[in-house]
Scaffold this active site. Structure first.
Site, PDB file in Angstrom:
ATOM      1  N   CYS A   1      -0.449   3.367  -6.927  1.00 16.39           N
ATOM      2  CA  CYS A   1      -1.469   2.878  -5.998  1.00 16.39           C
ATOM      3  C   CYS A   1      -1.737   1.465  -6.470  1.00 16.39           C
ATOM      4  O   CYS A   1      -1.994   1.246  -7.666  1.00 16.39           O
ATOM      5  CB  CYS A   1      -2.738   3.719  -6.070  1.00 16.39           C
ATOM      6  SG  CYS A   1      -4.136   2.938  -5.198  1.00 16.39           S
TER       7      CYS A   1
ATOM      8  N   CYS B   1       0.855  -1.183   0.000  1.00 14.99           N
ATOM      9  CA  CYS B   1       0.000   0.000   0.000  1.00 14.99           C
ATOM     10  C   CYS B   1       0.891   1.233   0.000  1.00 14.99           C
ATOM     11  O   CYS B   1       1.633   1.459   0.951  1.00 14.99           O
ATOM     12  CB  CYS B   1      -0.880  -0.007   1.249  1.00 14.99           C
ATOM     13  SG  CYS B   1      -1.920   1.453   1.360  1.00 14.99           S
TER      14      CYS B   1
HETATM   15  N1  DGL Z   1      -3.792   0.349  -2.576  1.00 16.39           N
HETATM   16  C1  DGL Z   1      -3.389   1.370  -1.669  1.00 16.39           C
HETATM   17  C2  DGL Z   1      -2.304   2.225  -2.232  1.00 16.39           C
HETATM   18  O1  DGL Z   1      -1.430   1.701  -2.908  1.00 16.39           O
HETATM   19  C3  DGL Z   1      -4.512   2.058  -0.921  1.00 16.39           C
HETATM   20  C4  DGL Z   1      -5.575   2.683  -1.746  1.00 16.39           C
HETATM   21  C5  DGL Z   1      -6.732   3.174  -0.900  1.00 16.39           C
HETATM   22  O2  DGL Z   1      -7.248   2.398  -0.100  1.00 16.39           O
HETATM   23  O3  DGL Z   1      -7.110   4.352  -1.050  1.00 16.39           O
HETATM   24  O4  DGL Z   1      -2.217   3.397  -1.986  1.00 16.39           O
END
Ligand code: DGL
Length: 252
Positions: free
Chosen positions: A178, A69
């Site tokens: 993301c 994340c």
């Molecule tokens: N998948 C995560 C990232 O890489 C989080 C996205 C989210 O929950 O807003 O930032």
């Protein structure tokens, strides 16, 4: 055992890349769907959720942690590693391997991420320290839309609005910073055309292998934990891991 966490299904892109390079690694995945999306939350809240995710994984036997994340990267406080019993070499996150992949890149980079990632300035300052020109585009609400199965048309609208001020011809690469965004790759393609996309999952998986192999090998056991059960997560897991056998468990 390697513990991987994200706000939901985005980290499955990283999980899949890790299994591709280390099929015998035992993996425990935690998708914190009850608190998703992360990308619109404050740094304080993300810090609390990050520690919670690491504890969920460690309590079930994870000895190394992969933060799949980007939004929590600024919350991975080195000062807490001691309290969490986590040696620095046992933690891998998204920013370091991604920046390192582009360290000799000569063209300007465009990076798309959640508002939390963009406002943390982690990527921007790392690239600028290397003398690389970077612009970062926040796409509000897109990760949540992907997580909870909002229509492709609505996702495309969010992408188009965020990129409207940018001249894509100027950039040599668009980093999807993301882990949810590659799940909407077709929508990005439709709105933005033939820009060279980069999904950091493989670079992160290579780093995981370099750092954790052969210590973290087992028999390829896979367990998926979620803090809320959703049909979208189940569908995404089935799509990303068609040949794997795994259980999905709901944890508090
Ligand atoms: N998948 C995560 C990232 O890489 C989080 C996205 C989210 O929950 O807003 O930032």
């Amino acid at each position: 055992m390697i513990g991987i966490f994200d706000s939901g299904s985005g980290g499955l892109t990283v999980l899949k890349a890790i299994r591709d390079v280390m099929p015998s690694a035992d993996i425990l995945y935690f998708g914190d769907i009850r608190n998703a999306p992360y990308g619109e939350k404050s740094r304080e809240e993300l810090s609390r959720l990050t520690v919670n995710s690491i504890r969920v994984l460690q309590a079930r036997g994870a000895t190394s942690i992969v933060s799949a994340c980007n939004s929590v990267s600024a919350s991975l406080a080195i000062s807490l590693f001691d309290s969490l019993g986590l040696a620095q070499q046992n933690l891998i996150e998204m920013v370091g391997p991604t920046v390192s992949y582009f360290k000799d890149f000569k063209k300007p980079i465009l990076l798309a991420a959640t508002p939390a990632t963009v406002s943390s300035e982690l990527y921007q300052s790392a690239f600028r320290m290397l003398g690389i020109t970077i612009d970062a585009v926040a796409i509000p609400k897109l990760a949540g839309a992907i997580e909870f199965g909002v229509s492709a048309t609505d996702q495309e609208r969010l992408i188009a609005a965020a990129f409207a001020p940018y001249d894509l011809e100027k950039y040599g690469a668009l980093i999807l910073a993301c882990t949810h965004y590659p799940l909407a790759g077709a929508s990005f393609r439709k709105v933005l055309g033939e820009v060279p996309f980069f999904d950091p999952a493989e670079a992160v998986a290579e780093r995981v292998k370099r750092q954790l192999w052969p210590r973290e090998v087992g028999d390829g056991t896979l367990r998926l934990l979620v803090s809320r059960d959703t049909p979208q997560f189940r569908a995404q897991a089935a799509k990303m891991l068609p040949d794997a056998s795994y259980l999905i468990e709901v944890v508090d």
